[in-house]
Design a protein around this motif. Sequence first.
Motif, PDB file in Angstrom:
ATOM      1  N   ILE A   1       0.843  -1.200   0.000  1.00 15.03           N
ATOM      2  CA  ILE A   1       0.000   0.000   0.000  1.00 15.03           C
ATOM      3  C   ILE A   1       0.877   1.248   0.000  1.00 15.03           C
ATOM      4  CG2 ILE A   1      -1.786   1.292   1.229  1.00 15.03           C
ATOM      5  CD1 ILE A   1      -2.620  -1.367   2.545  1.00 15.03           C
ATOM      6  N   ALA A   2       1.918   1.208   0.832  1.00 13.72           N
ATOM      7  CA  ALA A   2       2.808   2.374   0.953  1.00 13.72           C
ATOM      8  C   ALA A   2       3.451   2.727  -0.378  1.00 13.72           C
ATOM      9  CB  ALA A   2       3.870   2.098   2.002  1.00 13.72           C
ATOM     10  N   ALA A   3       3.776   1.722  -1.181  1.00  8.56           N
ATOM     11  CA  ALA A   3       4.387   1.982  -2.483  1.00  8.56           C
ATOM     12  C   ALA A   3       3.415   2.664  -3.439  1.00  8.56           C
ATOM     13  CB  ALA A   3       4.885   0.679  -3.084  1.00  8.56           C
ATOM     14  N   LEU A   4       2.115   2.599  -3.137  1.00  6.78           N
ATOM     15  CA  LEU A   4       1.081   3.225  -3.963  1.00  6.78           C
ATOM     16  C   LEU A   4       0.556   4.516  -3.363  1.00  6.78           C
ATOM     17  CD1 LEU A   4      -0.933  -0.043  -4.733  1.00  6.78           C
ATOM     18  CD2 LEU A   4       0.696   1.107  -6.261  1.00  6.78           C
ATOM     19  N   ALA A   5       1.132   4.943  -2.259  1.00  7.56           N
ATOM     20  CA  ALA A   5       0.626   6.112  -1.531  1.00  7.56           C
ATOM     21  C   ALA A   5       1.134   7.401  -2.157  1.00  7.56           C
ATOM     22  CB  ALA A   5       1.037   6.023  -0.065  1.00  7.56           C
ATOM     23  N   ASP A   6       0.658   8.536  -1.583  1.00  9.72           N
ATOM     24  CA  ASP A   6       1.064   9.848  -2.089  1.00  9.72           C
ATOM     25  C   ASP A   6       2.095  10.525  -1.196  1.00  9.72           C
ATOM     26  OD1 ASP A   6      -0.410  10.607   0.129  1.00  9.72           O
ATOM     27  OD2 ASP A   6      -2.093  11.432  -1.026  1.00  9.72           O
ATOM     28  N   SER A   7       2.583   9.795  -0.198  1.00  6.77           N
ATOM     29  CA  SER A   7       3.584  10.350   0.716  1.00  6.77           C
ATOM     30  C   SER A   7       4.370   9.197   1.321  1.00  6.77           C
ATOM     31  CB  SER A   7       2.908  11.185   1.811  1.00  6.77           C
ATOM     32  OG  SER A   7       1.944  10.414   2.518  1.00  6.77           O
ATOM     33  N   PRO A   8       5.547   9.469   1.923  1.00  4.96           N
ATOM     34  CA  PRO A   8       6.403   8.382   2.426  1.00  4.96           C
ATOM     35  C   PRO A   8       5.788   7.624   3.596  1.00  4.96           C
ATOM     36  CG  PRO A   8       7.671  10.389   2.090  1.00  4.96           C
ATOM     37  CD  PRO A   8       6.223  10.778   1.976  1.00  4.96           C
ATOM     38  N   THR A   9       6.293   6.419   3.789  1.00  5.75           N
ATOM     39  CA  THR A   9       5.892   5.553   4.897  1.00  5.75           C
ATOM     40  C   THR A   9       7.132   5.050   5.613  1.00  5.75           C
ATOM     41  OG1 THR A   9       3.777   4.804   3.991  1.00  5.75           O
ATOM     42  CG2 THR A   9       4.916   3.269   5.465  1.00  5.75           C
ATOM     43  N   VAL A  10       7.029   4.987   6.943  1.00  2.00           N
ATOM     44  CA  VAL A  10       8.055   4.351   7.767  1.00  2.00           C
ATOM     45  C   VAL A  10       7.407   3.197   8.513  1.00  2.00           C
ATOM     46  CG1 VAL A  10       9.699   4.621   9.653  1.00  2.00           C
ATOM     47  CG2 VAL A  10       9.348   6.505   8.026  1.00  2.00           C
ATOM     48  N   ILE A  11       7.934   1.994   8.346  1.00  2.00           N
ATOM     49  CA  ILE A  11       7.478   0.810   9.080  1.00  2.00           C
ATOM     50  C   ILE A  11       8.551   0.463  10.098  1.00  2.00           C
ATOM     51  CG2 ILE A  11       6.876  -1.635   8.909  1.00  2.00           C
ATOM     52  CD1 ILE A  11       5.880  -1.072   6.066  1.00  2.00           C
ATOM     53  N   ARG A  12       8.143   0.372  11.356  1.00  2.00           N
ATOM     54  CA  ARG A  12       9.096   0.161  12.457  1.00  2.00           C
ATOM     55  C   ARG A  12       8.783  -1.132  13.212  1.00  2.00           C
ATOM     56  NH1 ARG A  12      11.320   5.248  13.293  1.00  2.00           N
ATOM     57  NH2 ARG A  12      10.052   7.018  12.542  1.00  2.00           N
TER      58      ARG A  12
END
Length: 441
Positions: free
Chosen positions: A324-335
């Motif tokens: 989903i994050a790769a298709l989003a409009d802003s960055p994602t951080v998974i921790r």
Amino acid sequence: MPSPDWHAPAVHERIEALVTLPGSKSLTNRFLVLAALANGTSRLRRPLRSRDTLLMAEALRSLGAGIDDGTTDSAGADWIVTPASLRGGGTVDCGLAGTVMRFLPPVAALCDGPVVFDGDEQARVRPMGPVLDALRILGATIDDGGRGTLPFTVHGAGSVPGGEVAIDASASSQFVSALLLAGPRYEQGVTVRHVGPPVPSEPHIEMTVETLRDAGAIVDDGEPDTWRVEPSEINALDVQVEPDLSNAAPFLAAALVTGGQVTVPGWPQHTTQAGDAIRDILDAMGADVSLTREGLTVTGTGDVSGVDVDLHDASELTPVVAAIAALADSPTVIRGVAHIRGHETDRLAALSRELGALGSDVHETDDGLHIRPRPLTGGTFHTYSDHRMVMAAAVLGLRVPGVVVENVGTVAKTLPTFVELWDGMLGGSGHPARTADAASA
């Protein structure tokens, strides 16, 4: 043997579907273990039939339990489990199932002879040392050649003294659950103390505690990082297995990334399944999420937002969230998911490699991923014999034409009818996707 590749379907219209999913793998396998150790015949209603649960059932049969899975009648039939004296002399095929390779050695220690454990080639690198060392302290004899991995032999002696043991379960919560599930049958019960960094996926230990209590066991979990199971009988079970909420994640994600709507019926109002966290995650990423008595409905709003999310307790959601994050409009951080480097594959390395190959800007961190969306193109998405990688690729394929999923059959580990359900969802136009039971009948 690898299965054929699969061209993940792309869609250009709003999805609207009802997707009925089979039972939870985590619950099915915990119930199977307890039923095999119980004082009477148990009935499991709507269990999951997948590679992992069928491996568990076959392993328990090899240890003496009678398991009628109803396959001659219907794929949706109940499973009837009849306990018997535990016997050695056999071999347990663990496949890639962490629940089999970790939950059953403590059971095998109660057998009347040796039990050999082995599995797929990838399984031979998954950590087993903490649970094997703990069993030695509790009184079991195990020969693993000092490797702390498969293959190994548990030399059952008919009983296990039990007692107190300290372990580092920071690599897997399954180390704790394994000892607790067999604990009521040990002479002194079991007290497990965790020492080390925080236990990952702790809701899975809560699930184990709840299933033990459902079977009449006395469990004290009032002290942090300490669990005590008293010696006692395990009562027979008559339970309905909840839908697998982690397996629901890609279907619900489809609603978000396509601006559509997907409902999963039977979503529990209260659950110990870690996959329930997908509700809050999808909400934070831009979906409207509604839980009613009928089920969980996710509706896409047209926006897909990046998030900063700690998945330590729900790490199995990482591949779908990363997609989903790769298709989003802003960055994602998974921790918080360093431990998934030791799952079916090194999931962090696999996700970084495969998302990057499609064009995403992905960097591994010490305990997760940093994903910056970029325009994506199609290509082969390698799955590394990991069912969650198949699910991630399917989500990406909705929006990225030309995604080819390598070895799609590996998804049978937890959801053999995934492709049928996926195709049914996409062909829905308001019509229900086939249930897993109907698709495999």
